[in-house]
Motif scaffolding. Sequence first.
Motif, PDB file in Angstrom:
ATOM      1  N   LEU A  22      99.289  79.488  40.992  1.00 56.33           N
ATOM      2  CA  LEU A  22     100.050  78.558  41.796  1.00 56.33           C
ATOM      3  C   LEU A  22     100.803  79.360  43.141  1.00 56.33           C
ATOM      4  N   GLU A  23     101.564  80.349  42.493  1.00 59.57           N
ATOM      5  CA  GLU A  23     102.351  81.063  43.659  1.00 59.57           C
ATOM      6  C   GLU A  23     101.549  81.457  44.964  1.00 59.57           C
ATOM      7  N   VAL A  55      89.280  80.636  41.156  1.00 58.51           N
ATOM      8  CA  VAL A  55      90.852  80.051  41.791  1.00 58.51           C
ATOM      9  C   VAL A  55      91.750  80.825  40.820  1.00 58.51           C
ATOM     10  N   SER A  56      91.471  81.403  39.862  1.00 57.03           N
ATOM     11  CA  SER A  56      92.692  81.610  38.910  1.00 57.03           C
ATOM     12  C   SER A  56      92.582  82.700  38.086  1.00 57.03           C
ATOM     13  N   HIS A  57      91.287  83.376  37.930  1.00 58.24           N
ATOM     14  CA  HIS A  57      90.791  84.700  37.035  1.00 58.24           C
ATOM     15  C   HIS A  57      90.243  85.620  37.631  1.00 58.24           C
ATOM     16  N   ASP A  58      90.147  86.576  37.157  1.00 57.04           N
ATOM     17  CA  ASP A  58      88.975  87.765  37.637  1.00 57.04           C
ATOM     18  C   ASP A  58      88.690  88.698  36.185  1.00 57.04           C
ATOM     19  N   GLY A  59      87.736  89.459  36.467  1.00 59.95           N
ATOM     20  CA  GLY A  59      87.195  90.340  35.313  1.00 59.95           C
ATOM     21  C   GLY A  59      87.036  89.771  34.019  1.00 59.95           C
ATOM     22  N   GLU A  91      95.666  69.263  44.923  1.00 63.18           N
ATOM     23  CA  GLU A  91      95.859  67.916  44.839  1.00 63.18           C
ATOM     24  C   GLU A  91      96.536  67.598  43.494  1.00 63.18           C
ATOM     25  N   TRP A  92      95.935  68.169  42.616  1.00 63.03           N
ATOM     26  CA  TRP A  92      96.381  67.799  41.029  1.00 63.03           C
ATOM     27  C   TRP A  92      97.645  68.719  40.635  1.00 63.03           C
ATOM     28  N   ILE A  93      97.884  69.594  41.110  1.00 62.84           N
ATOM     29  CA  ILE A  93      98.727  70.761  40.385  1.00 62.84           C
ATOM     30  C   ILE A  93      99.862  71.327  41.606  1.00 62.84           C
ATOM     31  N   ALA A 138      90.932  81.178  47.131  1.00 66.81           N
ATOM     32  CA  ALA A 138      89.946  81.762  46.366  1.00 66.81           C
ATOM     33  C   ALA A 138      89.032  82.644  47.138  1.00 66.81           C
ATOM     34  N   PRO A 139      88.529  83.939  46.412  1.00 66.99           N
ATOM     35  CA  PRO A 139      89.216  84.503  45.327  1.00 66.99           C
ATOM     36  C   PRO A 139      90.404  85.260  45.444  1.00 66.99           C
ATOM     37  N   ILE A 140      91.282  85.355  46.470  1.00 67.45           N
ATOM     38  CA  ILE A 140      92.146  86.061  46.519  1.00 67.45           C
ATOM     39  C   ILE A 140      93.227  85.423  45.741  1.00 67.45           C
ATOM     40  N   SER A 141      93.503  84.039  45.519  1.00 69.01           N
ATOM     41  CA  SER A 141      94.252  83.428  44.798  1.00 69.01           C
ATOM     42  C   SER A 141      94.407  83.671  43.280  1.00 69.01           C
TER      43      SER A 141
END
Length: 381
Positions: free
Chosen positions: A118-119, A169-173, A97-99, A127-130
């Motif tokens: 974003l890609e 949504v954006s990070h891992d580990g 919605e916002w980005i 998420a969490p694949i994103s």
Amino acid sequence: MASTACIPPAPAPGDAVGLRERARGALLGLAVGDALGAPAENMKPSEIRARWGRITGYVAAEPAGTDDTEYAIFSGLLLARYGSALTAAHVEAAWHEWIADREEGPFRGAGFSERGTLENLRRGLAAPISAQHRHAWSDGLAMRAAPHGVFAAGRPAEAARLVAIDGSVSHDGEGIHGGQAVAAGVAAAMAGAPTDAVVASALAVVPEDSWTARCLRRAMTAAHLGERAVRSAVVIGGYPWTDLAPEAVALAFGAYAAADGDFTEAVLTAVNMGRDADTTAAVAGALAGAARGAAAIPAEWASAIGPARGSCLPSMAGHHVLDVADLLARAAQEARTARSRASAGARAAGGDGVPDGHGHAVPTGPPGDGPVGTALPPIPI
């Protein structure tokens, strides 16, 4: 290592630095550190000295926060809306919605971790694949983690839980670990914990054998020797990317510890170490601002911070970090009141209620748009 269990759940009644003052200190401190450090981003200390000598204040003609501040506002607004009921679905929807579903600003979504996210989201991944991309270990979550510590004042474990949801949504580990360390540290500082307890709270929420924990321990060992020692103990020599979460988070905590929590010294130490200077100074500023309150921030630095320009996230344009801090302080206070009422009700009913993992009982039932017991207004975006 100090236990996070000994940290009071919130500033004590009559505390000279109240919840709202600490919330404002944390987020304004983040924005000030971001603006001070932005010109020195990706630079070596020798390059900083050659250009400015030692940086002791703003060196940009029009100082302003970067993506660090705008993403922190993003997370703060999201958390003010959902509080402890935050889910990965809420975070993913907000990213769309916002980005992701909007036109981007000149920074095109900011750093590598945000670009990868974003890609993936635009390709239809969830998420969490994103969060599975080549820069999931970056400090992009750490830079927006402070609002979680503000909301969960005095509850480092809860702050770490919430920021991990945000980061799913954006990070891992190590990217998640870095965000958890920052959120927990700010949560401890929001309760007035001393510097060593703030650091101990950060270490307590990340795996002991993680890269993040190892870097934090090295930074703490060197902190009493000053910024050069901290930088030497932490920086990965010869590595081209400066947004490594373990490195950036350790530099920020090292600067905070070397300054023994003093706001001005902590932020300037982070700035003059270079590397990802806007993020390290933003994190150091959030820690020191939460610990000492907004009054600890030099007035000439604070007055330069205006509403976000939306240069990275157009949807954040016009929002001021102080307004977000007030929203989070209100949400934190209302959530605390709700927990106290629920706990009292559970005792009166002979123990009915569900423990929340922090010694409180919370009522059962579907989560609403905010912490239990709150009625937050819609967030204008």
